[in-house]
Design an enzyme around this catalytic site. Structure first.
Site, PDB file in Angstrom:
ATOM      1  N   GLU A  16       0.819  -1.220   0.000  1.00 20.26           N
ATOM      2  CA  GLU A  16       0.000   0.000   0.000  1.00 20.26           C
ATOM      3  C   GLU A  16       0.853   1.271   0.000  1.00 20.26           C
ATOM      4  O   GLU A  16       0.414   2.326   0.452  1.00 20.26           O
ATOM      5  CB  GLU A  16      -0.931  -0.015   1.209  1.00 20.26           C
ATOM      6  N   SER A 142      -6.592  -2.791   2.983  1.00 18.75           N
ATOM      7  CA  SER A 142      -7.064  -2.173   1.734  1.00 18.75           C
ATOM      8  C   SER A 142      -7.549  -3.186   0.698  1.00 18.75           C
ATOM      9  O   SER A 142      -7.424  -2.964  -0.501  1.00 18.75           O
ATOM     10  CB  SER A 142      -5.971  -1.285   1.117  1.00 18.75           C
ATOM     11  N   TYR A 211      -9.585   3.624  -3.826  1.00 20.88           N
ATOM     12  CA  TYR A 211      -8.639   4.719  -4.027  1.00 20.88           C
ATOM     13  C   TYR A 211      -8.713   5.419  -5.369  1.00 20.88           C
ATOM     14  O   TYR A 211      -8.165   6.500  -5.518  1.00 20.88           O
ATOM     15  CB  TYR A 211      -7.219   4.211  -3.771  1.00 20.88           C
ATOM     16  N   ARG A 250     -11.477   2.570  11.810  1.00 21.22           N
ATOM     17  CA  ARG A 250     -12.666   2.433  10.971  1.00 21.22           C
ATOM     18  C   ARG A 250     -13.045   0.970  10.884  1.00 21.22           C
ATOM     19  O   ARG A 250     -12.206   0.124  10.566  1.00 21.22           O
ATOM     20  CB  ARG A 250     -12.405   2.981   9.566  1.00 21.22           C
ATOM     21  N   ASP A 252     -15.271  -2.025   9.091  1.00 21.35           N
ATOM     22  CA  ASP A 252     -15.981  -2.385   7.865  1.00 21.35           C
ATOM     23  C   ASP A 252     -16.960  -3.506   8.181  1.00 21.35           C
ATOM     24  O   ASP A 252     -16.606  -4.477   8.864  1.00 21.35           O
ATOM     25  CB  ASP A 252     -14.988  -2.844   6.791  1.00 21.35           C
ATOM     26  N   GLU A 269     -13.737  -6.341   9.706  1.00 22.54           N
ATOM     27  CA  GLU A 269     -12.421  -6.017  10.263  1.00 22.54           C
ATOM     28  C   GLU A 269     -12.418  -4.587  10.772  1.00 22.54           C
ATOM     29  O   GLU A 269     -13.324  -3.798  10.475  1.00 22.54           O
ATOM     30  CB  GLU A 269     -11.321  -6.197   9.216  1.00 22.54           C
ATOM     31  N   ASN A 271      -9.831  -1.258  10.811  1.00 25.13           N
ATOM     32  CA  ASN A 271      -8.628  -0.651  10.241  1.00 25.13           C
ATOM     33  C   ASN A 271      -8.076   0.365  11.237  1.00 25.13           C
ATOM     34  O   ASN A 271      -8.748   1.357  11.540  1.00 25.13           O
ATOM     35  CB  ASN A 271      -8.951   0.060   8.930  1.00 25.13           C
ATOM     36  N   GLY A 275      -7.391   5.188   5.602  1.00 22.07           N
ATOM     37  CA  GLY A 275      -6.862   6.120   4.609  1.00 22.07           C
ATOM     38  C   GLY A 275      -7.253   7.558   4.894  1.00 22.07           C
ATOM     39  O   GLY A 275      -8.321   7.838   5.435  1.00 22.07           O
TER      40      GLY A 275
END
Length: 308
Positions: A16, A142, A211, A250, A252, A269, A271, A275
């Site tokens: 990433e 990601s 992205y 964050r 998901d 999951e 994060n 991002g």
């Protein structure tokens, strides 16, 4: 205006890297606008020596993926005694290991999808679960390396057996949860708004959808019944706290609201290094809560500490 010296760590050498560079550049600009003295650092293996030379008061960790998100850089910063943003060593390492994170979240009452960790070549040889299912690297972020095996796929994913597979020898195979892709950020002890992510093309919120400009449609606030909306926020906050996360994270999720579906709401999951690019979700959630991008990154810097 603050003159605090902040080093922004970005780049690195994970899968990433490019996203991290974009995150870092945006954060550098925002922090400079807020009056901080900023040193951008493209992280290389000599990062300890570089940090000792730069001597920042705070590190803003804009790294993504391995080494930046898995507790490695966090451990180094603890050794160097430089306060840093986001989660600490244990929470970072735990959240990055999807299977271990699921076990901790489940113990805290957070619903997670059924799954099993297997050798990648075993998953290439035969279906580990009845299709549809999802195959994920255990330690990547990601959506890197994620494969969705549809119901009509007669053979298992052959790419898992390739010599050029770079995402580890073990993979997590999970039951596919139909329905909507939801995400919810946490800032300190507060859950932010819920976004319904709809890929503009393709079948799920993959790396490009995350992205690429125009890669996905973000519906904020998500069009959910009030009780489901609140439940998503509560699950995101519970998961954040169960894993020991700090700063911004964050979660998901998947919500099966399909006709005749199960109605299941599961956390996929968490994060710990979400991002912070122009198309990223947490800045969008913060804006919805009335915080500019500059105010968000300033809060993260002022929240930085050791022993996180």
């Amino acid at each position: 205006m603050s003159q605090k010296h902040v080093a922004v760590l970005m780049g690195g050498w994970s899968a990433e890297r490019e996203v991290s560079l974009n995150t870092g550049k945006g954060c550098v600009a925002a922090l400079e606008e807020r009056g901080y003295r900023v040193t951008p650092i493209d992280v290389q293996p000599d990062i300890a020596r570089v940090l000792q030379a730069v001597r920042p008061e705070v590190v803003f960790n804009a790294l993504h993926g391995r080494y930046g998100e898995d507790g490695t850089i966090q451990g180094l910063l603890e050794l160097l005694q430089i306060p840093y943003t986001h989660s600490g060593v244990l929470a970072s390492a735990l959240a990055m290991d999807k299977q271990k994170a699921k076990a901790v979240m489940a113990a805290a009452g957070v619903p997670v999808p059924e799954g099993v960790v297997v050798k990648r070549r075993d998953a290439a040889a035969e279906h580990v679960l009845p299709p549809p299912y999802v195959v994920k690297p255990v330690n990547e972020g990601s959506s890197v390396g994620v494969i969705i095996v549809r119901e009509d796929r007669s053979h298992p994913p052959q790419e898992l057996g390739r010599e050029d597979w770079t995402f580890g020898e073990e993979v997590l195979v999970e039951k596919f949860v139909a329905g909507r892709e939801l995400t919810c950020g946490v800032m300190g002890d507060r859950a932010l708004g819920v976004i319904d992510i709809r890929p503009a093309t393709g079948l799920f919120y993959d790396y490009d959808a995350k992205y690429a400009e125009g890669g996905s449609i973000h519906v904020l606030p998500a069009e959910l019944s009030p009780n489901i909306y609140q439940q998503v926020q509560e699950l995101a906050l519970t998961a954040h706290q169960a894993l020991g996360c700090r700063g911004v994270s964050r979660a998901d999720l998947r919500y099966d609201d399909t006709p005749g579906g199960t109605g299941a709401l599961v956390v996929l999951e968490v994060n710990t290094q979400p991002g912070m690019t122009a198309t990223s979700l947490v800045p969008e959630m913060a804006a919805h809560a009335g915080l500019s991008f500059g105010e968000l990154v300033q809060w993260m810097v002022e929240d930085a500490s050791l022993s996180r």
